[in-house]
Scaffold this active site. Structure first.
Site: not given
Length: 244
Positions: A29, A31, A46, A77, A192, A200
């Site tokens: 997580d 980006n 990304h 997503n 994370r 998530s």
């Protein structure tokens, strides 16, 4: 904890024998926030995240982690803008083209969890080919979660159990056998990045007794030292599994 702090302290020594988690999973997580801080488009974040994937997967092999599972694209997503989803698919194509030979050479077994067949046909074909080409390897496992959601995985496992077994024979082992991670070692450590503290919809069943580690480092900045720091933190925890 941050990769900057780890670097300032110098490279960490290899973890002591017996403290290395067999299976590590990472929710990658941050980006977008990484790019925003630098006044760059989200695609730049990304792209930098893919470089972090390369660093971390190589370091995981060097440490001796048996299985590394990366949350690359969740079933949620698809809600992102179409342009961003297209950019992510482009990066996936590029990663497979550029890194597959290395995975084959390094004896890595590639696994994919999630319903990736919803992707474009050429991406599906590339993924199938990559999994097939590494299928004969017997080294560490790199599992990529693509169009993955843990609740959907559990619902599908329950349906398969119900189709095969009477209700009184459906137990934890029966469900475990229907999960997409059934050929992976038990999950030991779930990390994370970016400071968020939630799962998530990722590996909900598998994380039942995993150690959880939430770090502030944004994913593109997560590096070899940060992974070693996480493994060292794991080694310092006591896992009682409900006992004393």
């Amino acid at each position: 904890m941050s990769s900057t702090a780890a670097q300032a302290a110098g490279a960490l020594a290899a973890p002591a024998t017996g403290t290395i988690p067999r299976h590590v999973a990472i929710i990658m997580d941050g980006n977008g926030r990484w790019a925003k801080k630098r006044f760059l488009p989200r695609f730049a974040g990304h792209k930098a995240g893919v470089e972090a994937v390369r660093r971390v997967t190589r370091e995981a092999r060097a440490i001796g982690i048996e299985a590394l599972t990366l949350y690359a694209f969740s079933s949620e997503n698809w809600r992102r803008p179409e342009e961003e989803v297209s950019d992510l698919m482009g990066l996936l194509r590029h990663f497979i083209r550029s890194d597959l030979d290395e995975l084959v050479r390094e004896n890595v077994r590639l696994r994919v969890i999630g319903d990736y067949r919803r992707f474009a046909p050429d991406v599906v074909e590339m993924i199938d080919d990559a999994v097939a080409r590494t299928g004969g390897n017997d080294g560490p496992i790199l599992a990529i979660a693509l169009n993955y959601g843990a609740q959907a995985e559990l619902a599908a496992a329950a349906r398969r159990c119900a189709a095969k077994l009477p209700p009184d024979r459906i137990d934890e082992a029966a469900i475990e056998a229907e999960l997409q991670t059934r050929d992976l070692p038990p999950l030991d450590l779930l990390i994370r990045t970016s400071g968020e503290q939630r799962l998530s919809n990722f590996l909900l069943w598998q994380a039942a007794y995993a150690e959880l580690l939430f770090v502030d480092t944004l994913w593109p900045d997560f590096d070899e030292a940060a992974l070693r720091e996480a493994v060292a933190a794991f080694g310092g925890r006591q896992r009682r599994y409900g006992g004393l």
